[in-house]
Write an enzyme that holds these catalytic residues in place. Sequence first.
Site, PDB file in Angstrom:
ATOM      1  N   ARG A 251      34.107  34.402  35.443  1.00  0.00           N
ATOM      2  CA  ARG A 251      33.420  34.824  36.668  1.00  0.00           C
ATOM      3  C   ARG A 251      34.380  35.642  37.541  1.00  0.00           C
ATOM      4  O   ARG A 251      35.430  35.161  37.937  1.00  0.00           O
ATOM      5  CB  ARG A 251      32.981  33.562  37.413  1.00  0.00           C
ATOM      6  CG  ARG A 251      32.129  33.764  38.649  1.00  0.00           C
ATOM      7  CD  ARG A 251      31.412  32.456  38.960  1.00  0.00           C
ATOM      8  NE  ARG A 251      30.552  32.164  37.838  1.00  0.00           N
ATOM      9  CZ  ARG A 251      29.334  32.707  37.663  1.00  0.00           C
ATOM     10  NH1 ARG A 251      28.825  33.532  38.552  1.00  0.00           N
ATOM     11  NH2 ARG A 251      28.634  32.416  36.595  1.00  0.00           N
TER      12      ARG A 251
ATOM     13  N   LYS B 225      28.928  38.895  33.251  1.00  0.00           N
ATOM     14  CA  LYS B 225      27.538  39.063  32.820  1.00  0.00           C
ATOM     15  C   LYS B 225      27.553  39.575  31.372  1.00  0.00           C
ATOM     16  O   LYS B 225      28.035  38.864  30.497  1.00  0.00           O
ATOM     17  CB  LYS B 225      26.805  39.951  33.818  1.00  0.00           C
ATOM     18  CG  LYS B 225      26.741  39.263  35.195  1.00  0.00           C
ATOM     19  CD  LYS B 225      26.029  40.053  36.268  1.00  0.00           C
ATOM     20  CE  LYS B 225      26.067  39.304  37.590  1.00  0.00           C
ATOM     21  NZ  LYS B 225      25.473  40.079  38.706  1.00  0.00           N
TER      22      LYS B 225
ATOM     23  N   THR C  87      30.878  43.173  37.716  1.00  0.00           N
ATOM     24  CA  THR C  87      31.315  41.802  37.515  1.00  0.00           C
ATOM     25  C   THR C  87      31.938  41.760  36.119  1.00  0.00           C
ATOM     26  O   THR C  87      31.807  42.704  35.339  1.00  0.00           O
ATOM     27  CB  THR C  87      30.140  40.804  37.522  1.00  0.00           C
ATOM     28  OG1 THR C  87      29.249  41.165  36.465  1.00  0.00           O
ATOM     29  CG2 THR C  87      29.389  40.824  38.844  1.00  0.00           C
TER      30      THR C  87
ATOM     31  N   GLU D  88      50.336  37.215  45.662  1.00  0.00           N
ATOM     32  CA  GLU D  88      49.834  38.285  46.529  1.00  0.00           C
ATOM     33  C   GLU D  88      50.581  39.573  46.251  1.00  0.00           C
ATOM     34  O   GLU D  88      51.798  39.583  46.091  1.00  0.00           O
ATOM     35  CB  GLU D  88      49.985  37.884  48.000  1.00  0.00           C
ATOM     36  CG  GLU D  88      48.866  36.950  48.438  1.00  0.00           C
ATOM     37  CD  GLU D  88      49.007  36.498  49.885  1.00  0.00           C
ATOM     38  OE1 GLU D  88      49.531  37.258  50.709  1.00  0.00           O
ATOM     39  OE2 GLU D  88      48.579  35.364  50.162  1.00  0.00           O
TER      40      GLU D  88
ATOM     41  N   ASP E 133      27.215  50.499  40.674  1.00  0.00           N
ATOM     42  CA  ASP E 133      27.440  49.067  40.530  1.00  0.00           C
ATOM     43  C   ASP E 133      26.864  48.680  39.164  1.00  0.00           C
ATOM     44  O   ASP E 133      25.655  48.559  39.005  1.00  0.00           O
ATOM     45  CB  ASP E 133      26.731  48.322  41.658  1.00  0.00           C
ATOM     46  CG  ASP E 133      26.918  46.808  41.561  1.00  0.00           C
ATOM     47  OD1 ASP E 133      27.382  46.325  40.499  1.00  0.00           O
ATOM     48  OD2 ASP E 133      26.588  46.094  42.531  1.00  0.00           O
TER      49      ASP E 133
ATOM     50  N   TYR F 192      50.827  31.621  43.076  1.00  0.00           N
ATOM     51  CA  TYR F 192      50.579  32.587  44.144  1.00  0.00           C
ATOM     52  C   TYR F 192      51.182  33.927  43.763  1.00  0.00           C
ATOM     53  O   TYR F 192      52.338  33.993  43.369  1.00  0.00           O
ATOM     54  CB  TYR F 192      51.190  32.109  45.468  1.00  0.00           C
ATOM     55  CG  TYR F 192      50.106  31.838  46.477  1.00  0.00           C
ATOM     56  CD1 TYR F 192      49.326  32.896  46.943  1.00  0.00           C
ATOM     57  CD2 TYR F 192      49.838  30.563  46.939  1.00  0.00           C
ATOM     58  CE1 TYR F 192      48.292  32.669  47.836  1.00  0.00           C
ATOM     59  CE2 TYR F 192      48.815  30.325  47.828  1.00  0.00           C
ATOM     60  CZ  TYR F 192      48.037  31.384  48.276  1.00  0.00           C
ATOM     61  OH  TYR F 192      47.015  31.156  49.148  1.00  0.00           O
TER      62      TYR F 192
HETATM   63  C1  LIG Z   1      25.691  40.018  40.029  1.00  0.00           C
HETATM   64  C2  LIG Z   1      25.755  41.252  40.850  1.00  0.00           C
HETATM   65  C3  LIG Z   1      26.711  41.438  41.857  1.00  0.00           C
HETATM   66  C4  LIG Z   1      27.581  40.359  42.435  1.00  0.00           C
HETATM   67  O1  LIG Z   1      28.226  39.535  41.673  1.00  0.00           O
HETATM   68  P1  LIG Z   1      28.806  38.131  42.196  1.00  0.00           P
HETATM   69  O2  LIG Z   1      29.939  37.925  41.276  1.00  0.00           O
HETATM   70  O3  LIG Z   1      27.694  37.163  42.063  1.00  0.00           O
HETATM   71  O4  LIG Z   1      29.249  38.306  43.614  1.00  0.00           O
HETATM   72  C5  LIG Z   1      26.787  42.676  42.471  1.00  0.00           C
HETATM   73  N1  LIG Z   1      25.957  43.661  42.156  1.00  0.00           N
HETATM   74  C6  LIG Z   1      25.010  43.518  41.212  1.00  0.00           C
HETATM   75  C7  LIG Z   1      24.139  44.668  40.911  1.00  0.00           C
HETATM   76  C8  LIG Z   1      24.865  42.305  40.545  1.00  0.00           C
HETATM   77  O5  LIG Z   1      23.898  42.167  39.643  1.00  0.00           O
END
Ligand SMILES: *Cc1c(COP(=O)(O)O)cnc(C)c1O
Length: 432
Positions: A232, A226, A223, A53, A197, A51
């Site tokens: 993750r 990817k 993220t 926080e 994003d 933990y």
């Molecule tokens: C994959 C993705 C997310 C969210 O990712 P998670 O980890 O699945 O919550 C947010 N924005 C875009 C553009 C994405 O492709």
Amino acid sequence: MSFLKKTDSKLFEILQKESRREQTTLELIASENFTSYSVLEMAGGVMTNKYAEGYPGKRYYGGCEAVDEAENIARDRAKILFSAEYANVQPHSGSQANMAALMTFVDVGDTVMGLDLAHGGHLTHGSPVNFSGKLYNFVSYHVHPKTGRVDFDEVLSLARKHKPKLIICGGSAYPRFIEFEQFREVADEVGAFLMADIAHPSGLVATGLHPSPMPFCDIITTTTHKTLRGPRGGMILMGKDRENPWGKVAPKSGRVKNISELIDSTVMPGIQGGPLMHIIAAKAVAFGEALTSEFRDYTEHVVENAKTMAEEFLKKDYALVSGGTDTHVMLIDLTNKGITGKKAENALERAGITVNKNMVPFDQKSPFITSGIRIGTPAITTRGMGKEEMKLIANLIDQVILDPENETLTASIKEHVHQICKSFSLYEELDS
Ligand SMILES: *Cc1c(COP(=O)(O)O)cnc(C)c1O
């Protein structure tokens, strides 16, 4: 040696089953990748017990010496990787990074603009079934029907009309470079904040193969799993930290000088409790990998492979949204092939090829059926596949799509897929 095998053979078997699936199929889901053994080791390690926080040096728990070091390294490496002045590596996922960014920059009920989901956006960019669409007044912009690229005439006219407080650029199925600079011009004209994003292309941004949002955007989310090929998770970045423009205060610490402090407090205690320290440490490992020249080469191959595959599909008369790709992903409109996205996804899965059905711009079909599929090269490139395999795979996909109910064909393609996968081993040492 497996502990699980002894204590819970049922779950051990399920883990083996997933491992076999990953090893023996072609993973073309554009948002997926295969992490290194080192990332797996950290993500599966003892830091899951801790933990912590708070933030390094300011925790609500004792015993944080090691995890503090890990989080500091994760932040420092992220800043180097993206030329960012600020990084928060605690968001559990991309969606939570977006939630924290939105909660910092806009208030409930405020107007925000984002790319329509069917046009390549993401759930968290204003979908009515998501918190974003429920809490904020989202106005969607679209791609142009002719070019398949963001329609900036529409973006500008919507922005003038609705005066958004913030504009989000980026998406989940946008095969072209995100036009940060053009979005900045619109945002400046209407006095909006600009959020990027980069969940999808962040690995390419890190190595300079995709333009960087840092000089143009007020806040950047991504993220880590990817194209960046980490565990993750999510992350929030700023190219430059800025003075808190709202005079907002943070819970507990009171008046706040910079936006960075507001973001930190929105993430924790705002929307999260204890950080996933095993994942944050695994992010640090992945960022270390992403700083190497091997990773740069990898991302070059990812893009080269996507372009090669896109060319093959174009030769076979497939309709690629926007006519191709600049990145790791392509979106194929299957309307002229007389098959839905759902049917194509199912037939391909039977042939050992994993893709996802996807809405295409101006889709007449529901999200459960769709007219298209999305294909990405990050995972198969991690396995070491190159141009020759891309041509071969495009050819296999084409055969399945032209004859989706031919079970003899799908079975023989599945066998072919197995053979290809055998030559590009994956996680071999986990089996030994
Ligand atoms: C994959 C993705 C997310 C969210 O990712 P998670 O980890 O699945 O919550 C947010 N924005 C875009 C553009 C994405 O492709």
